[in-house]
Design an enzyme around this catalytic site. Structure first.
Site, PDB file in Angstrom:
ATOM      1  N   ASP A  11      -7.882  38.045  23.742  1.00 26.18           N
ATOM      2  CA  ASP A  11      -6.869  38.022  24.795  1.00 26.18           C
ATOM      3  C   ASP A  11      -7.495  38.675  26.014  1.00 26.18           C
ATOM      4  OD1 ASP A  11      -4.644  38.451  26.471  1.00 26.18           O
ATOM      5  OD2 ASP A  11      -3.319  38.413  24.733  1.00 26.18           O
ATOM      6  N   ILE A  15      -4.434  44.660  26.219  1.00 27.51           N
ATOM      7  CA  ILE A  15      -3.082  45.115  25.867  1.00 27.51           C
ATOM      8  C   ILE A  15      -2.098  44.715  26.969  1.00 27.51           C
ATOM      9  CG2 ILE A  15      -1.616  47.080  25.272  1.00 27.51           C
ATOM     10  CD1 ILE A  15      -4.139  48.601  24.479  1.00 27.51           C
ATOM     11  N   HIS A  16      -1.140  43.900  26.649  1.00 31.39           N
ATOM     12  CA  HIS A  16      -0.073  43.563  27.607  1.00 31.39           C
ATOM     13  C   HIS A  16       1.185  43.240  26.812  1.00 31.39           C
ATOM     14  CE1 HIS A  16      -0.428  39.076  27.152  1.00 31.39           C
ATOM     15  NE2 HIS A  16      -1.540  39.485  26.590  1.00 31.39           N
ATOM     16  N   GLY A  17       2.215  42.779  27.505  1.00 34.21           N
ATOM     17  CA  GLY A  17       3.531  42.608  26.881  1.00 34.21           C
ATOM     18  C   GLY A  17       3.538  41.805  25.593  1.00 34.21           C
ATOM     19  N   ALA A  20       1.791  44.059  23.016  1.00 30.74           N
ATOM     20  CA  ALA A  20       2.468  45.332  22.754  1.00 30.74           C
ATOM     21  C   ALA A  20       3.843  45.123  22.131  1.00 30.74           C
ATOM     22  CB  ALA A  20       2.599  46.139  24.045  1.00 30.74           C
TER      23      ALA A  20
END
Lengths: 159, 137
Positions: A11, A15-17, A20
């Protein structure tokens, strides 16, 4: 050591929505690993990744070559791990440096000139295809799946 | 599954629901209600009554004192509706993630607390984080 690698994902937003919230909650992840050379040496990016980590989860940021040995560290002992890479080449390099991989999830690979858009969130070029073929040769199952509730799609038909 | 209804002025509710789908995928029992410029209290009441499940719902409204909030509160005398004002994306996510784990009233309290924590001036938090980092190394 009993840490479990529950999901290994490419990705390019790391770390993103979607990661997470979407993945962490659904497969009950307890620890995130970001294996990325650029992030590992940039204190600002480390900071952003730490802030984007959902409360209650641990985070380890390491260079790509250390991805395999991270699973043996004390901080991840007994934890359900989600490991993130930002490119196909990094995954290949991690595997060649000792990461044992059975399955690879492809989340987001952004379009840039020269790449071919194969799904809404994934664009690949010939280098990516080459990396994926190599990983398939190592018996890694590779599937495109943005969110847990999306239908996984095998990479084979695109490479 | 507790029904969640987002109600707001203009397109906000529809877009919040659409956006949460981008992060979590499409969710069952999640509805949105828009109050358009030409609409009034009766229109909104009718829209809510049409989609409301008999076992009740958690309603996220955009702003306390606005029509969606007023109508939702008025209807809460008649129906098991819990109203949360100040809807934002983190609140909607928390509501969806936790709705299977608690009843509507508990959920309302829980999401209220999460919503309050979701609002903060981010720059100081970011610089504190950098300082710690430098101290660690």
């Amino acid at each position: 050591m009993t840490s479990q690698l529950r999901l290994v994902r490419i990705d390019d937003r790391l770390i993103h929505g979607q990661v997470a919230i979407g993945w962490v909650k659904t497969i009950k992840i307890q620890h995130l690993v970001v294996a990325d050379d650029a992030v590992a040496k940039d204190s600002m990016q480390i900071c952003l990744m730490e802030m984007a980590t959902p409360p209650g989860l641990g985070i380890t940021i390491c260079p790509v070559a250390e991805a395999g040995s991270v699973c043996n560290r004390e901080e991840v002992d007994g934890k359900r791990i989600l490991m993130l890479f930002s490119s196909s080449g990094d995954v290949c390099r991690a595997v060649e440096n000792g990461l044992f991989l059975k399955e690879l999830n492809i989340g987001g690979m952004r379009y840039s000139p020269g790449k071919k858009q194969i799904t809404k969130a994934v664009a690949i070029d010939e280098h990516d295809a080459e990396h994926f073929r190599k990983l398939l040769g190592y018996k890694v199952k590779i599937q495109i799946q943005m969110l847990p509730m999306d239908e996984p799609v095998d990479i084979q038909k695109y490479i | 599954m507790t029904q969640i209804i987002v109600a707001a002025h203009g397109d906000l509710a529809q877009e919040l629901v659409k956006t949460v789908g981008m992060i979590m995928g499409n969710q069952p029992d999640l509805e949105h209600i828009s109050l358009e410029a030409h609409e009034g209290i009766e229109d909104l009441r009718r829209k809510i009554e049409t989609i409301l499940k008999p076992e009740g719902c958690l309603m996220l409204v955009d702003m306390f004192g606005g029509t969606p909030s007023n109508v939702a509160l008025a209807l809460s005398h008649q129906y098991p509706i819990r109203v949360l004002a100040g809807a934002n994306l983190p609140m909607l996510i928390e509501a969806l993630v936790h709705r299977a784990l608690m009843d509507i009233a508990q959920l309302a309290r829980f999401v209220e607390a999460k919503g309050k924590k979701s609002i903060f001036y981010a720059n100081p938090a970011f610089s504190n984080c950098s300082c710690e980092k430098e101290g660690d190394e």
